[in-house]
Design a protein around this motif. Structure first.
Motif, PDB file in Angstrom:
ATOM      1  N   LEU A  44       0.822  -1.137   0.188  1.00 26.51           N
ATOM      2  CA  LEU A  44       0.082   0.144  -0.056  1.00 26.51           C
ATOM      3  C   LEU A  44       0.929   1.289  -0.112  1.00 26.51           C
ATOM      4  O   LEU A  44       0.632   2.150  -0.709  1.00 26.51           O
ATOM      5  CB  LEU A  44      -1.006   0.186   1.194  1.00 26.51           C
ATOM      6  CG  LEU A  44      -2.255  -1.124   1.051  1.00 26.51           C
ATOM      7  CD1 LEU A  44      -2.765  -0.953   2.641  1.00 26.51           C
ATOM      8  CD2 LEU A  44      -3.116  -0.582   0.131  1.00 26.51           C
ATOM      9  N   TRP A  45       1.884   1.031   0.805  1.00 21.48           N
ATOM     10  CA  TRP A  45       2.843   2.520   0.806  1.00 21.48           C
ATOM     11  C   TRP A  45       3.531   2.629  -0.446  1.00 21.48           C
ATOM     12  O   TRP A  45       3.525   3.918  -0.950  1.00 21.48           O
ATOM     13  CB  TRP A  45       3.836   2.234   1.923  1.00 21.48           C
ATOM     14  CG  TRP A  45       4.822   3.636   2.270  1.00 21.48           C
ATOM     15  CD1 TRP A  45       4.393   4.708   2.596  1.00 21.48           C
ATOM     16  CD2 TRP A  45       5.966   3.352   1.781  1.00 21.48           C
ATOM     17  NE1 TRP A  45       5.887   5.390   2.629  1.00 21.48           N
ATOM     18  CE2 TRP A  45       6.679   4.362   2.177  1.00 21.48           C
ATOM     19  CE3 TRP A  45       7.133   2.387   1.134  1.00 21.48           C
ATOM     20  CZ2 TRP A  45       7.989   4.752   1.656  1.00 21.48           C
ATOM     21  CZ3 TRP A  45       8.359   2.679   0.865  1.00 21.48           C
ATOM     22  CH2 TRP A  45       8.985   3.864   1.140  1.00 21.48           C
ATOM     23  N   THR A  46       3.977   1.730  -1.070  1.00 20.66           N
ATOM     24  CA  THR A  46       4.893   1.881  -2.324  1.00 20.66           C
ATOM     25  C   THR A  46       3.838   2.386  -3.521  1.00 20.66           C
ATOM     26  O   THR A  46       4.240   3.051  -4.285  1.00 20.66           O
ATOM     27  CB  THR A  46       5.564   0.642  -2.681  1.00 20.66           C
ATOM     28  OG1 THR A  46       4.548  -0.609  -2.826  1.00 20.66           O
ATOM     29  CG2 THR A  46       6.740   0.306  -1.667  1.00 20.66           C
ATOM     30  N   GLU A  47       2.515   1.522  -3.448  1.00 24.43           N
ATOM     31  CA  GLU A  47       1.593   2.026  -4.414  1.00 24.43           C
ATOM     32  C   GLU A  47       1.288   3.295  -4.575  1.00 24.43           C
ATOM     33  O   GLU A  47       1.282   3.970  -5.508  1.00 24.43           O
ATOM     34  CB  GLU A  47       0.402   0.992  -4.552  1.00 24.43           C
ATOM     35  CG  GLU A  47       1.145  -0.457  -4.848  1.00 24.43           C
ATOM     36  CD  GLU A  47       1.830  -0.449  -6.507  1.00 24.43           C
ATOM     37  OE1 GLU A  47       1.079   0.283  -7.270  1.00 24.43           O
ATOM     38  OE2 GLU A  47       2.717  -1.204  -6.434  1.00 24.43           O
ATOM     39  N   LYS A  48       1.062   3.656  -3.269  1.00 25.74           N
ATOM     40  CA  LYS A  48       0.434   4.993  -3.083  1.00 25.74           C
ATOM     41  C   LYS A  48       1.455   6.120  -3.454  1.00 25.74           C
ATOM     42  O   LYS A  48       1.076   7.308  -3.946  1.00 25.74           O
ATOM     43  CB  LYS A  48      -0.149   5.305  -1.666  1.00 25.74           C
ATOM     44  CG  LYS A  48      -1.417   4.771  -1.453  1.00 25.74           C
ATOM     45  CD  LYS A  48      -1.832   5.059  -0.153  1.00 25.74           C
ATOM     46  CE  LYS A  48      -3.305   4.528   0.047  1.00 25.74           C
ATOM     47  NZ  LYS A  48      -3.941   4.624   1.609  1.00 25.74           N
ATOM     48  N   ARG A  49       2.825   5.891  -3.029  1.00 27.04           N
ATOM     49  CA  ARG A  49       3.918   6.935  -3.223  1.00 27.04           C
ATOM     50  C   ARG A  49       4.095   6.594  -4.871  1.00 27.04           C
ATOM     51  O   ARG A  49       4.558   7.917  -5.273  1.00 27.04           O
ATOM     52  CB  ARG A  49       4.939   6.133  -2.533  1.00 27.04           C
ATOM     53  CG  ARG A  49       6.403   7.238  -2.502  1.00 27.04           C
ATOM     54  CD  ARG A  49       7.454   6.504  -1.806  1.00 27.04           C
ATOM     55  NE  ARG A  49       8.614   7.238  -1.580  1.00 27.04           N
ATOM     56  CZ  ARG A  49       9.825   7.015  -1.394  1.00 27.04           C
ATOM     57  NH1 ARG A  49      10.027   5.828  -0.652  1.00 27.04           N
ATOM     58  NH2 ARG A  49      10.803   8.024  -1.429  1.00 27.04           N
ATOM     59  N   SER A  50       4.184   5.601  -5.417  1.00 24.20           N
ATOM     60  CA  SER A  50       4.707   5.550  -6.812  1.00 24.20           C
ATOM     61  C   SER A  50       3.447   6.048  -7.761  1.00 24.20           C
ATOM     62  O   SER A  50       3.692   6.316  -8.897  1.00 24.20           O
ATOM     63  CB  SER A  50       4.857   4.315  -7.350  1.00 24.20           C
ATOM     64  OG  SER A  50       6.029   3.668  -6.614  1.00 24.20           O
TER      65      SER A  50
END
Length: 318
Positions: free
Chosen positions: A143-149
């Motif tokens: 979730l963190w990487t997808e929202k950040r990317s």
């Protein structure tokens, strides 16, 4: 009531109840403005694995650890060889390297953890908590990487999983009601299925593990099959692949984890001898096929299906 009728009622309840639960949960999440990416990664992943979870819990609490563990191992085998085999025979599936490297790697890690646990001979509460912690870390990181990317290929897959859920959107009250009814139907379906499966195993002279690996595992995998076929018919083969990867991760880390926390279990000897290795072999086969041109072809899907037929035949004739 006959054992066969109990199994039929149980499988029907799991399919209908699981579909209602996912549909109601997804519709409720949309009412709260939760993004399709989060819905696809969490609710759809958990929702389509609910029949496995409820069935394994019911079996473990009834003292049928063979069905509980066989259900998880057998579901992961059928997800790759049967469900992905059928989906790929309908249409070739393009594999996105970036999304597959991450989720495929986590599936391999989960598979190796399951192998280590099975070879150890039992699954304790401590192992169960470790599985849940690993699943939580994976979901949080994703979730963190997808929202950040932002808009990545993996995000597109998760959103596609949310869109693949059949049925219209409902008002919040109706959505919650549908989800609750689905949960109740799923629970009763699992109870009927486990009772009937145990009776059939006793009457046919088969072990509970074999019943868990076959009838129970195939039945509880039906939501994944429906989701994958819908996705492929919409031209979203990557969603079908993502559904299988996510389901296999949830089955091991989530379902085995929760079940072990509620009821620690011993691993049946036959699963140690054969089935865990078939699950590992199916995982390796998927990795090899996916990386050959980053496409799963119809021929490879046919090989998946043939391999599953041979495995089932060997199990039932053993």
């Amino acid at each position: 009531m006959s054992a066969t009728l109990l199994v039929i009622l149980g499988l029907t309840g799991l399919v209908v109840g699981g579909e209602m639960l996912v549909r109601g949960a997804v519709s409720s999440a949309k009412s709260f403005g939760i993004s399709p990416m989060v819905i696809g990664l969490t609710l759809v992943g958990f929702g389509t694995s609910t029949p496995e979870l409820v069935t394994s819990l019911q079996a473990a609490l009834s003292g049928s650890s063979g069905i509980a563990i066989g259900n998880v191992v057998g579901s992961n085998i059928s997800n790759v060889l049967l469900i992905l085999g059928i989906a790929t025979c309908l249409a070739p599936i393009a594999v996105d390297p970036r999304a597959f490297r991450r989720d495929g790697t986590v599936m391999v890690i989960a598979t190796l953890l399951c192998l280590a646990t099975v070879l150890w001979g039992d699954i304790s509460r401590l192992v169960g908590f470790g599985f849940i912690a690993t699943l939580t870390a994976y979901l949080t990181f994703t979730l963190w990487t997808e929202k950040r990317s932002g808009d990545t290929p993996a995000t597109t897959v998760y959103e596609g999983e949310a869109e693949a859920v059949p049925g219209p959107d409902y008002a919040l009250g109706a959505s919650v009601g549908i989800a609750l009814v689905g949960l109740v139907v799923t629970i009763f379906g699992a109870k009927f299925l486990v009772s009937g499966a145990v009776s059939i195993a006793q009457a046919a002279g088969l072990s509970e593990a074999v019943i868990g690996l076959t009838i129970v595992a195939i039945g509880t995998s039906m939501p994944e099959l429906v989701t994958s076929i819908i996705a492929v018919r919409k031209g979203q083969g990557d969603v079908a692949l993502g559904n299988v990867l996510g389901s296999n991760i949830f089955n091991i880390l989530g379902i085995l984890g929760v079940t072990a926390i509620v009821q620690p279990m011993s691993i049946p000897a036959e699963i140690i001898r054969l089935d865990i290795w078939v699950m590992c072999g199916a995982t390796v086969l998927l990795l090899l096929f996916a990386r050959t041109g980053w496409t799963l072809s119809r021929r490879e899907g046919g090989l998946f299906a043939v391999a599953y037929s041979l495995y089932l035949g060997f199990l039932l004739l053993l």
